[in-house]
Design an enzyme around this catalytic site. Sequence first.
Site, PDB file in Angstrom:
ATOM      1  N   ASP A  64     -89.654  41.582  37.561  1.00  0.00           N
ATOM      2  CA  ASP A  64     -88.804  41.108  36.469  1.00  0.00           C
ATOM      3  C   ASP A  64     -89.189  39.648  36.274  1.00  0.00           C
ATOM      4  O   ASP A  64     -89.012  38.832  37.186  1.00  0.00           O
ATOM      5  CB  ASP A  64     -87.329  41.243  36.868  1.00  0.00           C
ATOM      6  CG  ASP A  64     -86.395  40.767  35.763  1.00  0.00           C
ATOM      7  OD1 ASP A  64     -86.823  39.959  34.911  1.00  0.00           O
ATOM      8  OD2 ASP A  64     -85.229  41.200  35.765  1.00  0.00           O
ATOM      9  N   VAL A  65     -89.725  39.311  35.106  1.00  0.00           N
ATOM     10  CA  VAL A  65     -90.262  37.955  34.915  1.00  0.00           C
ATOM     11  C   VAL A  65     -89.178  36.870  34.971  1.00  0.00           C
ATOM     12  O   VAL A  65     -89.494  35.692  35.049  1.00  0.00           O
ATOM     13  CB  VAL A  65     -91.065  37.820  33.599  1.00  0.00           C
ATOM     14  CG1 VAL A  65     -92.310  38.698  33.635  1.00  0.00           C
ATOM     15  CG2 VAL A  65     -90.205  38.110  32.373  1.00  0.00           C
ATOM     16  N   TYR A 155     -86.441  40.018  12.487  1.00  0.00           N
ATOM     17  CA  TYR A 155     -87.169  39.580  13.693  1.00  0.00           C
ATOM     18  C   TYR A 155     -86.459  38.400  14.358  1.00  0.00           C
ATOM     19  O   TYR A 155     -86.527  38.212  15.569  1.00  0.00           O
ATOM     20  CB  TYR A 155     -88.626  39.250  13.359  1.00  0.00           C
ATOM     21  CG  TYR A 155     -89.550  39.407  14.555  1.00  0.00           C
ATOM     22  CD1 TYR A 155     -89.674  40.623  15.205  1.00  0.00           C
ATOM     23  CD2 TYR A 155     -90.273  38.320  15.044  1.00  0.00           C
ATOM     24  CE1 TYR A 155     -90.507  40.772  16.304  1.00  0.00           C
ATOM     25  CE2 TYR A 155     -91.112  38.455  16.148  1.00  0.00           C
ATOM     26  CZ  TYR A 155     -91.218  39.688  16.768  1.00  0.00           C
ATOM     27  OH  TYR A 155     -92.034  39.818  17.868  1.00  0.00           O
ATOM     28  N   LYS A 162     -91.569  33.885  19.746  1.00  0.00           N
ATOM     29  CA  LYS A 162     -93.029  34.047  19.584  1.00  0.00           C
ATOM     30  C   LYS A 162     -93.683  32.730  19.161  1.00  0.00           C
ATOM     31  O   LYS A 162     -94.831  32.464  19.528  1.00  0.00           O
ATOM     32  CB  LYS A 162     -93.339  35.153  18.566  1.00  0.00           C
ATOM     33  CG  LYS A 162     -92.975  36.560  19.014  1.00  0.00           C
ATOM     34  CD  LYS A 162     -93.651  36.980  20.311  1.00  0.00           C
ATOM     35  CE  LYS A 162     -93.503  38.470  20.582  1.00  0.00           C
ATOM     36  NZ  LYS A 162     -93.927  38.843  21.949  1.00  0.00           N
ATOM     37  N   LEU A 194     -91.160  51.260  22.539  1.00  0.00           N
ATOM     38  CA  LEU A 194     -89.767  51.104  22.978  1.00  0.00           C
ATOM     39  C   LEU A 194     -89.180  49.782  22.462  1.00  0.00           C
ATOM     40  O   LEU A 194     -88.091  49.754  21.895  1.00  0.00           O
ATOM     41  CB  LEU A 194     -89.748  51.137  24.505  1.00  0.00           C
ATOM     42  CG  LEU A 194     -88.465  51.523  25.207  1.00  0.00           C
ATOM     43  CD1 LEU A 194     -88.001  52.889  24.729  1.00  0.00           C
ATOM     44  CD2 LEU A 194     -88.704  51.553  26.717  1.00  0.00           C
TER      45      LEU A 194
HETATM   46  O1  0WD Z   1     -94.873  46.310  16.912  1.00  0.00           O
HETATM   47  C1  0WD Z   1     -94.953  46.047  18.093  1.00  0.00           C
HETATM   48  N1  0WD Z   1     -94.639  46.929  18.994  1.00  0.00           N
HETATM   49  C2  0WD Z   1     -95.430  44.686  18.484  1.00  0.00           C
HETATM   50  C3  0WD Z   1     -95.238  44.247  19.759  1.00  0.00           C
HETATM   51  C4  0WD Z   1     -96.085  43.851  17.450  1.00  0.00           C
HETATM   52  C5  0WD Z   1     -96.545  42.578  17.946  1.00  0.00           C
HETATM   53  C6  0WD Z   1     -96.319  42.179  19.227  1.00  0.00           C
HETATM   54  N2  0WD Z   1     -95.673  42.996  20.130  1.00  0.00           N
HETATM   55  C7  0WD Z   1     -95.466  42.506  21.482  1.00  0.00           C
HETATM   56  C8  0WD Z   1     -94.053  42.558  21.997  1.00  0.00           C
HETATM   57  O2  0WD Z   1     -93.256  41.524  21.457  1.00  0.00           O
HETATM   58  C9  0WD Z   1     -94.300  42.367  23.482  1.00  0.00           C
HETATM   59  O3  0WD Z   1     -94.540  41.001  23.757  1.00  0.00           O
HETATM   60  O4  0WD Z   1     -96.189  43.250  22.398  1.00  0.00           O
HETATM   61  C10 0WD Z   1     -95.606  43.135  23.683  1.00  0.00           C
HETATM   62  C11 0WD Z   1     -95.448  44.518  24.274  1.00  0.00           C
HETATM   63  O5  0WD Z   1     -94.455  45.218  23.554  1.00  0.00           O
HETATM   64  P1  0WD Z   1     -94.451  46.773  23.227  1.00  0.00           P
HETATM   65  O6  0WD Z   1     -95.624  47.430  23.819  1.00  0.00           O
HETATM   66  O7  0WD Z   1     -94.188  46.894  21.783  1.00  0.00           O
HETATM   67  O8  0WD Z   1     -93.108  47.261  23.921  1.00  0.00           O
HETATM   68  P2  0WD Z   1     -92.708  48.049  25.268  1.00  0.00           P
HETATM   69  O9  0WD Z   1     -93.539  49.249  25.461  1.00  0.00           O
HETATM   70  O10 0WD Z   1     -91.220  48.241  25.189  1.00  0.00           O
HETATM   71  O11 0WD Z   1     -93.038  47.000  26.405  1.00  0.00           O
HETATM   72  C12 0WD Z   1     -92.384  45.780  26.538  1.00  0.00           C
HETATM   73  C13 0WD Z   1     -91.813  45.732  27.921  1.00  0.00           C
HETATM   74  C14 0WD Z   1     -90.384  46.175  28.190  1.00  0.00           C
HETATM   75  O12 0WD Z   1     -90.010  47.313  27.764  1.00  0.00           O
HETATM   76  P3  0WD Z   1     -88.412  47.519  27.422  1.00  0.00           P
HETATM   77  O13 0WD Z   1     -88.474  48.244  26.109  1.00  0.00           O
HETATM   78  O14 0WD Z   1     -87.909  48.314  28.562  1.00  0.00           O
HETATM   79  O15 0WD Z   1     -87.711  46.182  27.273  1.00  0.00           O
HETATM   80  O16 0WD Z   1     -91.603  44.436  28.387  1.00  0.00           O
HETATM   81  C15 0WD Z   1     -90.995  44.598  29.645  1.00  0.00           C
HETATM   82  C16 0WD Z   1     -90.357  45.952  29.677  1.00  0.00           C
HETATM   83  O17 0WD Z   1     -91.074  46.822  30.491  1.00  0.00           O
HETATM   84  N3  0WD Z   1     -89.974  43.654  29.945  1.00  0.00           N
HETATM   85  C17 0WD Z   1     -90.003  42.937  31.069  1.00  0.00           C
HETATM   86  N4  0WD Z   1     -90.902  42.893  32.066  1.00  0.00           N
HETATM   87  C18 0WD Z   1     -90.645  42.078  33.093  1.00  0.00           C
HETATM   88  N5  0WD Z   1     -89.541  41.320  33.153  1.00  0.00           N
HETATM   89  C19 0WD Z   1     -88.829  42.180  31.058  1.00  0.00           C
HETATM   90  C20 0WD Z   1     -88.617  41.345  32.166  1.00  0.00           C
HETATM   91  N6  0WD Z   1     -87.528  40.589  32.277  1.00  0.00           N
HETATM   92  N7  0WD Z   1     -88.131  42.463  29.938  1.00  0.00           N
HETATM   93  C21 0WD Z   1     -88.842  43.357  29.264  1.00  0.00           C
END
Ligand code: 0WD
Length: 255
Positions: A64-65, A155, A162, A194
């Site tokens: 957990d960051v 957003y 960001k 997600l």
């Molecule tokens: O459209 C999109 N999906 C975009 C995502 C467009 C542009 C950028 N991004 C970015 C997101 O902002 C993020 O920085 O890409 C990155 C990855 O996001 P993702 O792949 O869209 O999302 P997801 O598969 O949900 O992974 C992000 C994960 C979290 O998932 P959940 O949904 O459970 O919050 O970040 C992790 C967690 O696994 N996360 C953490 N990891 C460690 N410590 C924490 C934390 N405190 N909080 C969330």
Amino acid sequence: MGLMAGKRGIIVGVANNKSIAWGVAQQLKEAGAEIAFTYLNEALEKRVRPLAESLGSEIILPCDVQDEAQLETVFAELEKRWGKIDFVVHAVAFANREDLKNPFSQTSRAGFQLALDISAYSLISMTRAAMPIMNEGGSIITMTYLGAMRAIPGYNIMGVAKAALEASVRYLAAEVGEQGVRVNAISAGPIKTLAASGVGNFNEKLRVMEKRSPLKRTVSQEEVGKASLYLLSDLASGVTGEVHYVDGGFSIAEG
Ligand code: 0WD
């Protein structure tokens, strides 16, 4: 021999097989990298562990960051197992749902702090923890979105986070360049994950991409993975402090 043969590193931010970080992992593995994974909590461990194992990964750790001690334990473990590492993928973000839904001026102080802490500060602390074991030629990437630059409806506080993340990329790049380490961001177009489910009007964003982006379509996890491979490999040895758009050209087109 792949582009990443002999290179080792860590991916933080796989939640499931739709995660952008998972798209990155697959490309890195195909290119010959050895990868360590982290998971946020036990619920996500159930999803992350089988995915990581399917890529032959042997290092799968909780992280957990927001927990500084846990972050340090992760990198101490990498040092114990591998000695040095070559890359870090930071792909985490979080904001309270109500802070994404309410009018922006209603953002709570606590919500602001939480979003900035998880989504931006964590890149700083992760870089600090990684640097003592980064090889020269190492590369760090993070994931950002156009909402850092433009006021994109829904957003909200994530856009502010960001913007802080992108500025942090520049300051970190300026600092660690002397040790031969690069820091860059990929600004991805909207992808159904997600995390994306918490952003209002998300399906509308996908439709707008299909209509207005020069490529007339959305982008995939695989495409973000391929651009990540470029930034993490020696192909991008002269590139640092950049925000690299993988958005089908959306950001350069007329709105
Ligand atoms: O459209 C999109 N999906 C975009 C995502 C467009 C542009 C950028 N991004 C970015 C997101 O902002 C993020 O920085 O890409 C990155 C990855 O996001 P993702 O792949 O869209 O999302 P997801 O598969 O949900 O992974 C992000 C994960 C979290 O998932 P959940 O949904 O459970 O919050 O970040 C992790 C967690 O696994 N996360 C953490 N990891 C460690 N410590 C924490 C934390 N405190 N909080 C969330």
